[in-house]
Design a protein around this motif. Structure first.
Motif, short mmCIF file in Angstrom:
data_model
loop_
_atom_site.label_atom_id
_atom_site.label_comp_id
_atom_site.label_asym_id
_atom_site.label_seq_id
_atom_site.Cartn_x
_atom_site.Cartn_y
_atom_site.Cartn_z
N TYR A 220 40.73 42.25 30.66
CA TYR A 220 39.92 42.33 31.88
C TYR A 220 39.36 43.74 32.04
O TYR A 220 40.12 44.73 31.96
N LEU A 222 38.15 45.43 34.62
CA LEU A 222 38.44 46.19 35.84
C LEU A 222 39.93 46.45 35.95
O LEU A 222 40.74 45.53 35.77
N TYR A 228 42.27 39.99 42.39
CA TYR A 228 42.07 39.35 41.08
C TYR A 228 42.36 37.85 41.20
O TYR A 228 43.39 37.45 41.74
N HIS A 393 36.25 40.82 43.36
CA HIS A 393 35.92 41.74 42.28
C HIS A 393 34.43 41.66 41.94
O HIS A 393 33.78 42.68 41.68
N SER A 394 33.89 40.45 41.93
CA SER A 394 32.46 40.31 41.62
C SER A 394 31.60 41.02 42.66
O SER A 394 30.58 41.63 42.32
N SER A 395 32.02 40.99 43.92
CA SER A 395 31.25 41.63 44.99
C SER A 395 31.23 43.14 44.83
O SER A 395 30.18 43.78 44.99
N ARG A 396 32.38 43.73 44.52
CA ARG A 396 32.42 45.19 44.38
C ARG A 396 31.60 45.64 43.17
O ARG A 396 30.97 46.70 43.18
N VAL A 397 31.57 44.81 42.11
CA VAL A 397 30.78 45.16 40.92
C VAL A 397 29.29 45.08 41.24
O VAL A 397 28.51 45.93 40.79
N TYR A 419 29.99 44.78 32.29
CA TYR A 419 30.51 44.02 33.43
C TYR A 419 29.76 42.70 33.63
O TYR A 419 29.75 42.15 34.73
N GLU A 421 30.34 39.67 32.97
CA GLU A 421 31.06 38.49 33.45
C GLU A 421 31.17 38.43 34.97
O GLU A 421 31.39 37.37 35.55
N PHE A 422 31.00 39.58 35.65
CA PHE A 422 31.10 39.63 37.11
C PHE A 422 29.75 39.45 37.79
O PHE A 422 29.69 39.23 39.00
N LEU A 423 28.68 39.60 37.03
CA LEU A 423 27.37 39.80 37.63
C LEU A 423 26.50 38.55 37.58
O LEU A 423 26.65 37.71 36.69
#
Length: 489
Positions: A220, A222, A228, A393-397, A419, A421-423
């Motif tokens: 991962y 982050l 998480y 986590h996706s929001s902070r990214v 990053y 995968e978060f976006l």
């Protein structure tokens, strides 16, 4: 409430302390967190629940050290609670009186339902979800708090703990007995007759240790535990491997840390059984628990232990601590909303991105506070870890990337590879980048102009109240999404 407050939680396995500092009415930040695995309940379940002298001495010495830290940080208020081991122990007063006589601190022994409630308060306020059940596995008990539509509906405690099961069953290799004991206790959950959410918010050292192993296994990107989220179906084989491990070497091969070797099998066994019996589909890990719940219950005692609507403690705390001008921050937030709304016929983004654009606009100048040069990169690195609570986590990214690309050029696919995968899709990020860049350019001279926005076909008309070459020249240099042209009136 005192500006600096210390919360000490004496659990069956670990004694933990957090020191929290208020920065405004509801905002706070963590300034110290200390843990000591004193195992105060060690040996008690084999001795009719009585606390043993050596574990009590370990707890006493750690308590003294905790107070040294608290005093050094100028804490003006200390709240100390104790849970399963002390509420179950017939001789608990021996330890409680010693602490009171030597340090003048009254330890409040809370019942299981109150312990579960505090975990619910922490998760309700600091996790971005509205429907879930908290599961807090400790050394002597496991607590459950049920949250529906953003409200705690029921809290309950069961005598399921890692130390308890280790001494009663696992030390005797009686796995079947342990399973039956857990299932018998879980009947109390089903007897409540309430709807059980499919999402669990996991609290406690055993669950956090499991999450770190999952993050490492999945590489991962982050290094952030709180918030998480994982699917139970995807990770259940790791749980099975831990439970079936024959020795400590096999546990180490599964990345179990040294300080968890003694109870990770029991903790995993309890958690795995709970997840299976409750038909849980996903788990969100919480870095906050009883300690933060105690603090929040005190802080929010006049508003039903919930933050006011639309309040985010992480954003407010960062704005407070980094000296960001409140008027400038408020302006940028309001202007971000106007820009998002007027351009919605073109970008067609979900409303959640409006909230994230507002947050990014408010927090943008954190990078300059840290170091003016490379300010966007500074803010990017900090936001990935600095939005501690109430953010997926996706929001902070997304917020971090929106700030990073608040400049003349829009991001490319190569820019977001690490990053990805978060976006969301790159076009979403390009719109976010453009909107924050336009917002900042309009207020480049900090004058907080009242701008009129009008979208006609693919042309955004900007009516500025005063002529400013600095502002207009910077707006004209912005790279906008291909669907949009800008006209300054």
């Amino acid at each position: 409430m005192a500006k600096v407050t210390t919360i000490i939680d004496i659990g069956s396995n670990s004694m933990r302390m957090v020191v929290l500092q208020k920065s405004s009415r509801y905002a706070f930040s963590l300034i110290n967190e200390t843990k000591s695995r004193v195992k105060i309940s060690e040996g008690c379940y084999e001795n009719n629940g009585n606390l043993q002298e050596i574990p009590m001495q370990r707890a006493y010495e750690s308590f003294k050290s905790f107070l040294n830290i608290s005093n050094s940080l100028k804490s003006r208020k200390i709240i100390c609670v104790a849970t399963s081991a002390l509420r179950d122990a017939p001789n608990a007063k021996v330890f409680l009186n010693r602490i009171k006589n030597d340090f003048g601190i009254n330890i409040k022994v809370i019942d299981g339902e109150k312990e579960a409630y505090y975990g619910g308060v922490a998760a309700l306020n600091l996790i971005d979800s509205n429907d879930f059940v908290t599961v807090d596995i400790g050394g002597g008990s496991t607590e459950f708090s049920f949250i529906h539509d953003g409200n705690i509906t029921k809290s309950i405690s069961l005598d399921l703990g890692t130390v308890r099961l280790k001494e009663l069953y696992f030390n005797k290799n009686d796995v079947d007995g342990a399973k039956k004991y857990i299932l018998d206790n879980l009947k109390k959950i089903f007897d409540l007759g309430i709807e059980i959410p499919q999402t669990v918010v996991g609290i406690g050292g055993s669950i956090r240790a499991l999450t770190k192993m999952i993050m490492k296994k999945n590489e991962y990107p982050l290094d952030v535990l709180h918030g998480y989220k994982y699917k139970v179906e995807k990770e259940i084989n790791l749980f099975k491997d831990i439970v079936n491990a024959k020795n400590e070497d096999e546990l180490r091969d599964l990345n179990v840390k040294k300080d968890r070797l003694d109870t990770i099998k029991e903790g995993t066994f309890i958690f795995k059984t709970i997840l299976e019996e409750l038909n849980t589909t996903s788990v969100i890990t919480s870095g906050a628990g009883v300690r933060e719940g105690v603090y929040l219950a005190d802080l929010l005692r006049n508003c039903n232990h919930k933050f006011p609507a639309n309040f985010n403690v992480s954003v407010r705390s960062l704005l407070d601590r980094y000296g960001i001008d409140k008027k400038q921050s408020a302006y940028l937030g309001n202007n971000a909303a106007k820009i998002f709304d007027v351009l919605k016929p073109l970008h067609e983004l979900d409303e959640k991105y409006k909230s994230l654009l507002i947050v990014a606009s408010k927090l943008h100048s954190i990078g300059s506070t840290l170091n003016f040069y490379k300010s966007n990169d500074n803010a990017f690195d900090y936001i990935l870890n600095g939005l501690s609570y109430d953010f997926l986590h996706s929001s902070r990214v997304v917020v971090a990337h929106t700030i990073k690309f608040s400049k003349k050029s829009l991001p490319t696919k190569n820019d977001i590879e690490k990053y990805e995968e978060f976006l969301p899709d790159i076009e979403v990020l390009r719109w976010m980048s453009f909107m924050i860049s336009l917002n900042l350019a309009i207020n480049l001279d900090y004058s907080r102009p009242n701008v009129n926005y009008d979208l006609i076909d693919n042309v955004l008309n900007l009516e500025l109240p005063n002529n400013s070459f600095l502002i207009t020249s910077n707006i004209e240099k912005l790279e906008s999404p291909k669907e949009l042209n800008i006209k300054i009136l």
